[in-house]
Design an enzyme around this catalytic site. Structure first.
Site, short mmCIF file in Angstrom:
data_model
loop_
_atom_site.label_atom_id
_atom_site.label_comp_id
_atom_site.label_asym_id
_atom_site.label_seq_id
_atom_site.Cartn_x
_atom_site.Cartn_y
_atom_site.Cartn_z
N LYS A 188 0.83 -1.22 0.00
CA LYS A 188 0.00 0.00 0.00
C LYS A 188 0.85 1.26 0.00
O LYS A 188 0.40 2.33 -0.44
CB LYS A 188 -0.97 -0.03 1.18
CG LYS A 188 -0.34 -0.19 2.55
CD LYS A 188 0.12 1.08 3.20
CE LYS A 188 0.86 0.80 4.49
NZ LYS A 188 1.36 2.02 5.16
N THR A 245 -3.21 5.63 4.59
CA THR A 245 -1.91 6.04 4.06
C THR A 245 -2.05 6.96 2.85
O THR A 245 -1.19 7.81 2.60
CB THR A 245 -1.06 4.80 3.70
OG1 THR A 245 -1.13 3.86 4.76
CG2 THR A 245 0.39 5.17 3.48
#
Length: 330
Positions: A188, A245
């Protein structure tokens, strides 16, 4: 219970604070002796994690043996590029069946191994788990509500770690898929870099939503090829970690991406962030994994070209948008 935390970066400090507040006997190992002395004296790293004070029951040391000897749980929180070196130093100090949990998110570039695999290779006598999820150090350190997921192939280990960490501010779920949990947390970061570049280029919410959605599709695609379970990527260590994120300014990967999107050179952007930007290291490994497993990862491929082949980010987006027509599930 005694806990040893290996790595005194922002997340190592936050996790030490969390465990210390629960009343555990915590020893935090610092790579630099002067860093250990500073933390032991000031109880705070004002540069990395201002405002998070270490409880008095946390001891800071540069002596690795002191941190792990007799520890019922060893928590590893070091950058991906330092994992192999750290594992080699730990190996002669770890007792048979001692429990370790890795919280770092990344891959080893040379071997393309997951970080827990590196620890398993160097420290076969340990029982190793992985824990991941949407958990910025800044918020964990302040005691803001956070949820993670833990997985291990060793019976009873994940349940033990769940019990160690669970409290009113930190909730832990169990998973039987350590491969998926670890890959979601690592990959990610590459997509978060791209989300930051999109912001730096001045693109809107539509573009970021597309990046995140197609990004998790790429992560899932390669993850399943590597033996992970599809459903893991719909959970905390997959889409949960990706959301936080890609959208938060706490994210060093997103912040670095924003600077790249604005035209800053990679080295200058990483220096500006002033912390380890794992997505940069992972982008190279993810690119190699896509080739090894013959998996289509167009976003990862474009990220690699931007980072390491000096491709213009705006041109990369145009190339992604004008790829051959396809169905969404492909």
């Amino acid at each position: 219970m005694k806990m040893g935390v290996i790595g005194a970066g922002s997340f190592g400090i936050a996790i030490s604070s969390l465990l210390g507040k629960k009343g555990y006997d915590v020893t935090l190992w610092c790579f630099l002796a002067e860093e250990a002395e500073m933390l032991q004296k000031d109880r705070e790293n004002k540069e990395l994690l201002k405002g998070v004070l270490l409880p008095e029951n946390i001891k800071c040391t540069n002596n690795m043996s002191e941190a792990v000897k007799g520890a019922e749980l060893i928590v590893t929180v070091v950058p991906s590029f330092a994992t192999r070196e750290t594992a080699k130093k730990l190996a002669p100090l770890i007792e048979q069946n001692q429990i370790m949990v890795n919280l770092s998110k990344g891959l080893e570039n040379d071997t393309l191994m997951r970080l827990s695999q590196v620890y398993e290779e160097e420290i076969p006598q340990a029982r190793i788990a992985v824990m991941s999820g949407p958990s910025h150090a800044e918020e964990v350190g302040l005691g803001l509500p956070t949820t993670n997921v833990v997985a291990s192939k060793h019976e009873g280990v994940a349940e033990f770690i769940q019990d160690v960490f669970m409290d009113k501010t930190f909730r832990v779920y169990l998973s039987d898929d350590p491969v998926g949990v670890e890959l979601g947390g690592a990959l990610k970061n590459v997509i978060a870099l791209c989300a930051g570049m999109s912001d730096g280029l001045g693109f809107g919410d539509n573009a970021k939503a597309a990046l995140m959605t197609r990004g998790i599709a790429e992560i899932k695609r390669v993850g399943v090829a590597m033996g992970a379970k599809t459903e893991t990527f719909a959970g905390l260590s997959g889409i949960g970690d990706l959301i936080v994120t890609c959208t938060s300014m706490h994210s060093r990967n997103r912040r670095c991406g924003i600077l790249l999107g604005k035209g800053m050179k990679l080295e200058d952007a990483m220096a500006e962030v002033h912390m380890v930007v794992e997505g940069v290291y992972t982008a190279r490994a993810a690119y190699e994994l896509s080739k090894r497993y013959n998996v289509s990862m167009p976003i990862v491929n474009e990220a690699y070209k931007i980072l390491f082949e000096n491709k213009n980010a705006r041109d990369a987006v145009a190339d992604l948008m004008t790829r051959d027509k396809t169905a969404e599930h492909l």
